[in-house]
Design a protein around this motif. Sequence first.
Motif, PDB file in Angstrom:
ATOM      1  N   PHE A  54      45.230  49.663  43.576  1.00 56.71           N
ATOM      2  CA  PHE A  54      44.052  49.035  42.975  1.00 56.71           C
ATOM      3  C   PHE A  54      44.433  47.736  42.290  1.00 56.71           C
ATOM      4  O   PHE A  54      43.958  46.671  42.657  1.00 56.71           O
ATOM      5  CB  PHE A  54      43.374  49.995  41.995  1.00 56.71           C
ATOM      6  N   GLY A  55      45.290  47.825  41.272  1.00 56.72           N
ATOM      7  CA  GLY A  55      45.714  46.625  40.576  1.00 56.72           C
ATOM      8  C   GLY A  55      46.238  46.936  39.194  1.00 56.72           C
ATOM      9  O   GLY A  55      46.374  48.097  38.810  1.00 56.72           O
ATOM     10  N   PRO A  88      44.716  42.081  41.093  1.00 53.05           N
ATOM     11  CA  PRO A  88      44.483  43.072  42.149  1.00 53.05           C
ATOM     12  C   PRO A  88      45.731  43.298  42.991  1.00 53.05           C
ATOM     13  O   PRO A  88      46.544  42.393  43.175  1.00 53.05           O
ATOM     14  CB  PRO A  88      43.370  42.443  42.987  1.00 53.05           C
ATOM     15  N   SER A  89      45.865  44.518  43.511  1.00 56.39           N
ATOM     16  CA  SER A  89      46.991  44.826  44.393  1.00 56.39           C
ATOM     17  C   SER A  89      46.758  44.172  45.750  1.00 56.39           C
ATOM     18  O   SER A  89      45.633  43.793  46.103  1.00 56.39           O
ATOM     19  CB  SER A  89      47.122  46.340  44.575  1.00 56.39           C
ATOM     20  N   LEU A  92      44.133  46.117  47.686  1.00 56.02           N
ATOM     21  CA  LEU A  92      42.756  45.822  47.295  1.00 56.02           C
ATOM     22  C   LEU A  92      42.319  44.468  47.852  1.00 56.02           C
ATOM     23  O   LEU A  92      41.204  44.324  48.357  1.00 56.02           O
ATOM     24  CB  LEU A  92      42.607  45.849  45.772  1.00 56.02           C
ATOM     25  N   LYS A  93      43.204  43.485  47.795  1.00 53.38           N
ATOM     26  CA  LYS A  93      42.885  42.165  48.355  1.00 53.38           C
ATOM     27  C   LYS A  93      42.554  42.278  49.837  1.00 53.38           C
ATOM     28  O   LYS A  93      41.598  41.668  50.318  1.00 53.38           O
ATOM     29  CB  LYS A  93      44.059  41.200  48.171  1.00 53.38           C
TER      30      LYS A  93
END
Length: 113
Positions: A54-55, A88-89, A92-93
């Motif tokens: 997620f991040g 953001p991870s 997620l990106k």
Amino acid sequence: MTGTGKTVTRVDLCEAVYQKVGLSRTESSAFVELVLKEITDCLEKGETVKLSSFGSFMVRQKGQRIGRNPKTGTEVPISPRRVMVFKPSAILKQRINGQANGSMSNSDQAETD
């Protein structure tokens, strides 16, 4: 960039937990509140909150600087403060950019290196 989706609220998160996990609405609400409180407490202490895939939420210290009043042009000191940052991870990106699982473009790889 303008968002075209709806805003997800605490109520929406509680409802999702209720629907997908099977807890009662009261338990779902308490669960969501507990998770948000834990994240908030960690950030207040200056800790980084990293959610895999997620991040990361981080608190950064910003030093004092000189700002300018846009109406008058007068210089105004902006005091030092802590700000929260979300990074953001890569996963997620990829998901928000509609890329297939695991395939990263060269520009995305450069950002994560």
